[in-house]
Design a protein around this motif. Sequence first.
Motif, PDB file in Angstrom:
ATOM      1  N   ALA A  33       0.836  -1.195   0.000  1.00 36.85           N
ATOM      2  CA  ALA A  33       0.000   0.000   0.000  1.00 36.85           C
ATOM      3  C   ALA A  33       0.874   1.251   0.000  1.00 36.85           C
ATOM      4  CB  ALA A  33      -0.927   0.003   1.225  1.00 36.85           C
ATOM      5  N   GLY A  34       0.627   2.123  -0.958  1.00 29.29           N
ATOM      6  CA  GLY A  34       1.432   3.327  -1.106  1.00 29.29           C
ATOM      7  C   GLY A  34       2.695   3.128  -1.911  1.00 29.29           C
ATOM      8  N   GLY A  35       2.991   1.882  -2.284  1.00 27.48           N
ATOM      9  CA  GLY A  35       4.243   1.582  -2.979  1.00 27.48           C
ATOM     10  C   GLY A  35       4.172   1.817  -4.480  1.00 27.48           C
ATOM     11  N   CYS A  36       5.359   1.837  -5.081  1.00 29.63           N
ATOM     12  CA  CYS A  36       5.506   2.075  -6.518  1.00 29.63           C
ATOM     13  C   CYS A  36       6.335   0.962  -7.153  1.00 29.63           C
ATOM     14  CB  CYS A  36       6.215   3.405  -6.778  1.00 29.63           C
ATOM     15  SG  CYS A  36       5.462   4.843  -5.983  1.00 29.63           S
ATOM     16  N   ALA A  37       6.296   0.897  -8.464  1.00 28.26           N
ATOM     17  CA  ALA A  37       7.083  -0.110  -9.175  1.00 28.26           C
ATOM     18  C   ALA A  37       8.571   0.051  -8.888  1.00 28.26           C
ATOM     19  CB  ALA A  37       6.813  -0.011 -10.679  1.00 28.26           C
ATOM     20  N   SER A  38       9.017   1.289  -8.662  1.00 28.79           N
ATOM     21  CA  SER A  38      10.442   1.532  -8.430  1.00 28.79           C
ATOM     22  C   SER A  38      10.951   0.899  -7.147  1.00 28.79           C
ATOM     23  CB  SER A  38      10.730   3.039  -8.415  1.00 28.79           C
ATOM     24  OG  SER A  38      10.017   3.669  -7.371  1.00 28.79           O
ATOM     25  N   PHE A  39      10.036   0.474  -6.273  1.00 25.92           N
ATOM     26  CA  PHE A  39      10.442  -0.219  -5.046  1.00 25.92           C
ATOM     27  C   PHE A  39      11.300  -1.439  -5.379  1.00 25.92           C
ATOM     28  CE2 PHE A  39       9.617  -3.341  -1.633  1.00 25.92           C
ATOM     29  CZ  PHE A  39       9.927  -2.591  -0.509  1.00 25.92           C
ATOM     30  N   PHE A  40      11.051  -2.041  -6.549  1.00 27.01           N
ATOM     31  CA  PHE A  40      11.749  -3.264  -6.940  1.00 27.01           C
ATOM     32  C   PHE A  40      12.875  -3.001  -7.950  1.00 27.01           C
ATOM     33  CE2 PHE A  40       7.350  -4.390  -5.847  1.00 27.01           C
ATOM     34  CZ  PHE A  40       7.573  -5.337  -4.859  1.00 27.01           C
ATOM     35  N   ARG A  41      13.217  -1.752  -8.175  1.00 25.84           N
ATOM     36  CA  ARG A  41      14.180  -1.415  -9.233  1.00 25.84           C
ATOM     37  C   ARG A  41      15.530  -2.115  -9.036  1.00 25.84           C
ATOM     38  NH1 ARG A  41      14.245   4.571  -9.733  1.00 25.84           N
ATOM     39  NH2 ARG A  41      12.382   4.193 -11.017  1.00 25.84           N
ATOM     40  N   SER A  42      15.989  -2.208  -7.817  1.00 24.92           N
ATOM     41  CA  SER A  42      17.317  -2.784  -7.570  1.00 24.92           C
ATOM     42  C   SER A  42      17.349  -4.299  -7.715  1.00 24.92           C
ATOM     43  CB  SER A  42      17.798  -2.401  -6.163  1.00 24.92           C
ATOM     44  OG  SER A  42      16.955  -2.993  -5.169  1.00 24.92           O
ATOM     45  N   TRP A  43      16.168  -4.927  -7.804  1.00 28.60           N
ATOM     46  CA  TRP A  43      16.128  -6.380  -7.801  1.00 28.60           C
ATOM     47  C   TRP A  43      16.687  -7.002  -9.070  1.00 28.60           C
ATOM     48  CZ3 TRP A  43      11.592  -9.091  -4.908  1.00 28.60           C
ATOM     49  CH2 TRP A  43      11.510  -8.566  -3.599  1.00 28.60           C
ATOM     50  N   GLN A  44      16.627  -6.287 -10.181  1.00 30.51           N
ATOM     51  CA  GLN A  44      17.138  -6.865 -11.417  1.00 30.51           C
ATOM     52  C   GLN A  44      18.620  -7.180 -11.303  1.00 30.51           C
ATOM     53  OE1 GLN A  44      15.308  -7.691 -14.600  1.00 30.51           O
ATOM     54  NE2 GLN A  44      17.100  -8.920 -14.153  1.00 30.51           N
TER      55      GLN A  44
END
Length: 227
Positions: A7-18
Amino acid sequence: MLCFAHAGGCASFFRSWQALLSSVTVHAVQYPGREDRISDPAAASLIELADTVAEEILHGEQEYDLFFGHSMGSYVALEVAHRLQAAGRGVPAIVVSSAAAPALRPPVPYEKTADVLEYLTQFEPLSPEIRQEPELLDIILDRVKSDLRLVSNYREYTGKEIESEVFGIVGAEDIPEIRDGLSGWAAHTSSNLRAHTVPGNHFYLRAEPPTTLIRAALSRALLATQD
């Protein structure tokens, strides 16, 4: 894999995972009303949000072997997977992170600012810098309230069961209702629930993304498609 934020999160939260999962192609859902979708109206319900994501997948060319949902994202992932299953598409395995099973989730406030701020302190209090910027605080709280409303009003989970495995992850220091409610996800799979407890709190994955568990879940999902 396709990731669904909290909740409140964005796709960029996972940016470093790649970079952390170099052998995996990491995608993330961008919820309406944030980042590059800032002008898009918020979803009226969690079901509407799941419908939109499922339609994009069904009409696209990308296939996913794993969904990763964090907190609210776990419920969106379940609904999307169920829609793919109903459409006769391959059903990804799901990682449900920091989320009690839908019927066991604790009450979620979304109307009064004071209640929402108190609720957030259980998981990840807003920083003093954000609290001292009224305009920024209003933007963030509007987004969080909108998402918490979706979770609070989500009732359509009864009988939703997918054929693929569900992998549960919870932080050892998360709130008891979420830790205790993880086992309830067994009701949402006709396969197996594989539950894991890791060090940390509700946002354990900020410091230590569960890359080992994700790779294991992907390996099991790929093996299942070959059976």
